[in-house]
Write a protein that holds these residues in place. Structure first.
Motif, PDB file in Angstrom:
ATOM      1  N   ILE A  81      37.206  54.575  44.520  1.00  0.00           N
ATOM      2  CA  ILE A  81      37.685  53.458  45.385  1.00  0.00           C
ATOM      3  C   ILE A  81      38.845  53.758  43.880  1.00  0.00           C
ATOM      4  CG2 ILE A  81      38.577  51.156  45.382  1.00  0.00           C
ATOM      5  CD1 ILE A  81      37.321  52.371  47.973  1.00  0.00           C
ATOM      6  N   THR A  82      40.411  53.878  43.663  1.00  0.00           N
ATOM      7  CA  THR A  82      41.340  54.030  42.897  1.00  0.00           C
ATOM      8  C   THR A  82      41.434  52.318  42.096  1.00  0.00           C
ATOM      9  OG1 THR A  82      42.978  54.079  43.956  1.00  0.00           O
ATOM     10  CG2 THR A  82      41.598  56.042  42.849  1.00  0.00           C
ATOM     11  N   ALA A  83      41.721  52.668  41.274  1.00  0.00           N
ATOM     12  CA  ALA A  83      42.664  50.899  40.680  1.00  0.00           C
ATOM     13  C   ALA A  83      44.070  50.758  41.509  1.00  0.00           C
ATOM     14  CB  ALA A  83      42.827  51.168  39.186  1.00  0.00           C
ATOM     15  N   LYS A  84      44.648  52.329  42.239  1.00  0.00           N
ATOM     16  CA  LYS A  84      45.872  51.814  42.774  1.00  0.00           C
ATOM     17  C   LYS A  84      45.387  51.108  44.465  1.00  0.00           C
ATOM     18  CE  LYS A  84      49.503  54.526  43.848  1.00  0.00           C
ATOM     19  NZ  LYS A  84      50.275  56.366  44.152  1.00  0.00           N
ATOM     20  N   ALA A  85      44.489  51.704  44.710  1.00  0.00           N
ATOM     21  CA  ALA A  85      43.998  51.227  46.017  1.00  0.00           C
ATOM     22  C   ALA A  85      43.119  49.785  46.402  1.00  0.00           C
ATOM     23  CB  ALA A  85      43.030  52.001  46.802  1.00  0.00           C
ATOM     24  N   ASP A  86      42.155  49.643  44.805  1.00  0.00           N
ATOM     25  CA  ASP A  86      41.815  47.972  44.069  1.00  0.00           C
ATOM     26  C   ASP A  86      42.944  47.126  44.504  1.00  0.00           C
ATOM     27  OD1 ASP A  86      39.645  46.357  43.706  1.00  0.00           O
ATOM     28  OD2 ASP A  86      40.744  46.428  42.285  1.00  0.00           O
ATOM     29  N   TYR A  87      43.937  47.355  43.869  1.00  0.00           N
ATOM     30  CA  TYR A  87      45.631  46.800  43.463  1.00  0.00           C
ATOM     31  C   TYR A  87      46.143  46.579  44.564  1.00  0.00           C
ATOM     32  CZ  TYR A  87      44.158  47.152  38.308  1.00  0.00           C
ATOM     33  OH  TYR A  87      43.624  47.376  36.840  1.00  0.00           O
ATOM     34  N   ALA A  88      45.982  46.847  45.626  1.00  0.00           N
ATOM     35  CA  ALA A  88      46.804  47.850  46.415  1.00  0.00           C
ATOM     36  C   ALA A  88      46.432  46.012  47.289  1.00  0.00           C
ATOM     37  CB  ALA A  88      46.984  49.017  46.898  1.00  0.00           C
ATOM     38  N   ARG A 130      45.547  53.893  52.393  1.00  0.00           N
ATOM     39  CA  ARG A 130      46.359  55.340  53.172  1.00  0.00           C
ATOM     40  C   ARG A 130      47.511  54.988  52.985  1.00  0.00           C
ATOM     41  NH1 ARG A 130      43.470  54.483  58.330  1.00  0.00           N
ATOM     42  NH2 ARG A 130      41.497  56.397  58.485  1.00  0.00           N
ATOM     43  N   ALA A 131      48.042  53.690  52.987  1.00  0.00           N
ATOM     44  CA  ALA A 131      50.036  53.834  51.986  1.00  0.00           C
ATOM     45  C   ALA A 131      49.621  54.144  50.937  1.00  0.00           C
ATOM     46  CB  ALA A 131      49.979  52.262  51.765  1.00  0.00           C
ATOM     47  N   VAL A 132      48.562  54.074  49.878  1.00  0.00           N
ATOM     48  CA  VAL A 132      48.787  54.593  48.646  1.00  0.00           C
ATOM     49  C   VAL A 132      47.768  55.501  48.090  1.00  0.00           C
ATOM     50  CG1 VAL A 132      48.882  51.816  47.961  1.00  0.00           C
ATOM     51  CG2 VAL A 132      46.679  52.510  47.768  1.00  0.00           C
ATOM     52  N   ASP A 133      47.416  55.667  49.076  1.00  0.00           N
ATOM     53  CA  ASP A 133      45.533  57.205  48.376  1.00  0.00           C
ATOM     54  C   ASP A 133      46.149  58.341  49.544  1.00  0.00           C
ATOM     55  OD1 ASP A 133      45.544  56.046  45.805  1.00  0.00           O
ATOM     56  OD2 ASP A 133      43.574  55.407  46.592  1.00  0.00           O
ATOM     57  N   GLY A 134      46.352  58.052  50.586  1.00  0.00           N
ATOM     58  CA  GLY A 134      46.813  59.079  51.308  1.00  0.00           C
ATOM     59  C   GLY A 134      44.998  59.148  52.462  1.00  0.00           C
ATOM     60  N   PRO A 135      45.130  59.992  52.722  1.00  0.00           N
ATOM     61  CA  PRO A 135      43.367  60.280  53.903  1.00  0.00           C
ATOM     62  C   PRO A 135      42.509  59.239  53.073  1.00  0.00           C
ATOM     63  CG  PRO A 135      44.226  62.461  53.881  1.00  0.00           C
ATOM     64  CD  PRO A 135      45.410  61.798  52.625  1.00  0.00           C
ATOM     65  N   LEU A 136      41.436  58.938  53.792  1.00  0.00           N
ATOM     66  CA  LEU A 136      40.295  58.612  53.141  1.00  0.00           C
ATOM     67  C   LEU A 136      39.275  59.110  52.397  1.00  0.00           C
ATOM     68  CD1 LEU A 136      39.408  56.113  55.754  1.00  0.00           C
ATOM     69  CD2 LEU A 136      40.427  55.266  53.680  1.00  0.00           C
ATOM     70  N   VAL A 137      39.222  60.209  52.694  1.00  0.00           N
ATOM     71  CA  VAL A 137      38.539  61.641  52.474  1.00  0.00           C
ATOM     72  C   VAL A 137      39.148  62.767  52.256  1.00  0.00           C
ATOM     73  CG1 VAL A 137      36.645  62.876  53.127  1.00  0.00           C
ATOM     74  CG2 VAL A 137      35.964  60.094  53.284  1.00  0.00           C
ATOM     75  N   SER A 138      39.080  63.521  51.149  1.00  0.00           N
ATOM     76  CA  SER A 138      39.474  64.751  51.434  1.00  0.00           C
ATOM     77  C   SER A 138      38.941  65.629  50.146  1.00  0.00           C
ATOM     78  CB  SER A 138      41.358  64.591  50.462  1.00  0.00           C
ATOM     79  OG  SER A 138      41.450  64.188  49.353  1.00  0.00           O
TER      80      SER A 138
END
Length: 152
Positions: free
Chosen positions: A3-10, A81-89
């Motif tokens: 989980i990226t900081a970006k996703a957590d913050y979002a 998905r809005a900030v990081d794209g697909p859940l798994v890549s």
């Protein structure tokens, strides 16, 4: 999955917006301060959420940000998905797009299963549920498993 900081913050920003009284606009500065998020980074995140039509914005003294849809219609998966794209890549590709040779062929199935597992959680938890402090029972039960809390 990381989980990226970006996703957590979002997700945290979406929670703050869901908690706003009567869907009133919330200033970016307030969101940043209340969640300890760097304002400049948060503004980029909010812009991505706006492009994904999860957040609306209005400039000016009475402006700010608010959810574009009801909080019970926005899932954690939507925000990620809005900030990081697909859940798994897998090296930037969706799992169904990768292929392996020989004994590694079965690996694609592992990536597909992992994505399915993440979807079960992230698509069932809404921002409204989080804002109310509750989780769907099938998610909550996972948190009661002692092994879930152990690092491996």
């Amino acid at each position: 999955m990381r989980i990226t900081a970006k996703a957590d913050y979002a997700v945290r920003a979406a929670l703050e917006l869901a908690a706003a009284p009567d869907g009133e606009p919330v200033k970016g500065e307030h969101l940043a301060e209340s969640q300890g998020i760097p304002l400049q980074f948060l503004e980029h995140i909010l812009l991505e959420l706006k492009h994904a039509r999860l957040v609306r914005a209005k400039r000016g003294a009475r402006g700010g940000y608010w959810l574009a849809r009801p909080a019970d219609d926005i899932t954690v998966a939507d925000v990620i998905r809005a900030v990081d794209g697909p859940l798994v890549s897998v090296y930037g590709l969706r799992p169904e797009s990768v292929s392996y040779q020989g004994s590694a062929e079965v690996l694609q199935l592992v990536w597909i299963a992992a994505r399915s597992s993440l979807r079960e959680v992230f698509e069932s938890v809404t921002i409204a549920a989080l804002a109310s402090g509750s989780l769907p029972e099938d998610v909550a039960v996972r948190t009661r498993d002692e092994d879930a809390w152990q690092p491996h």
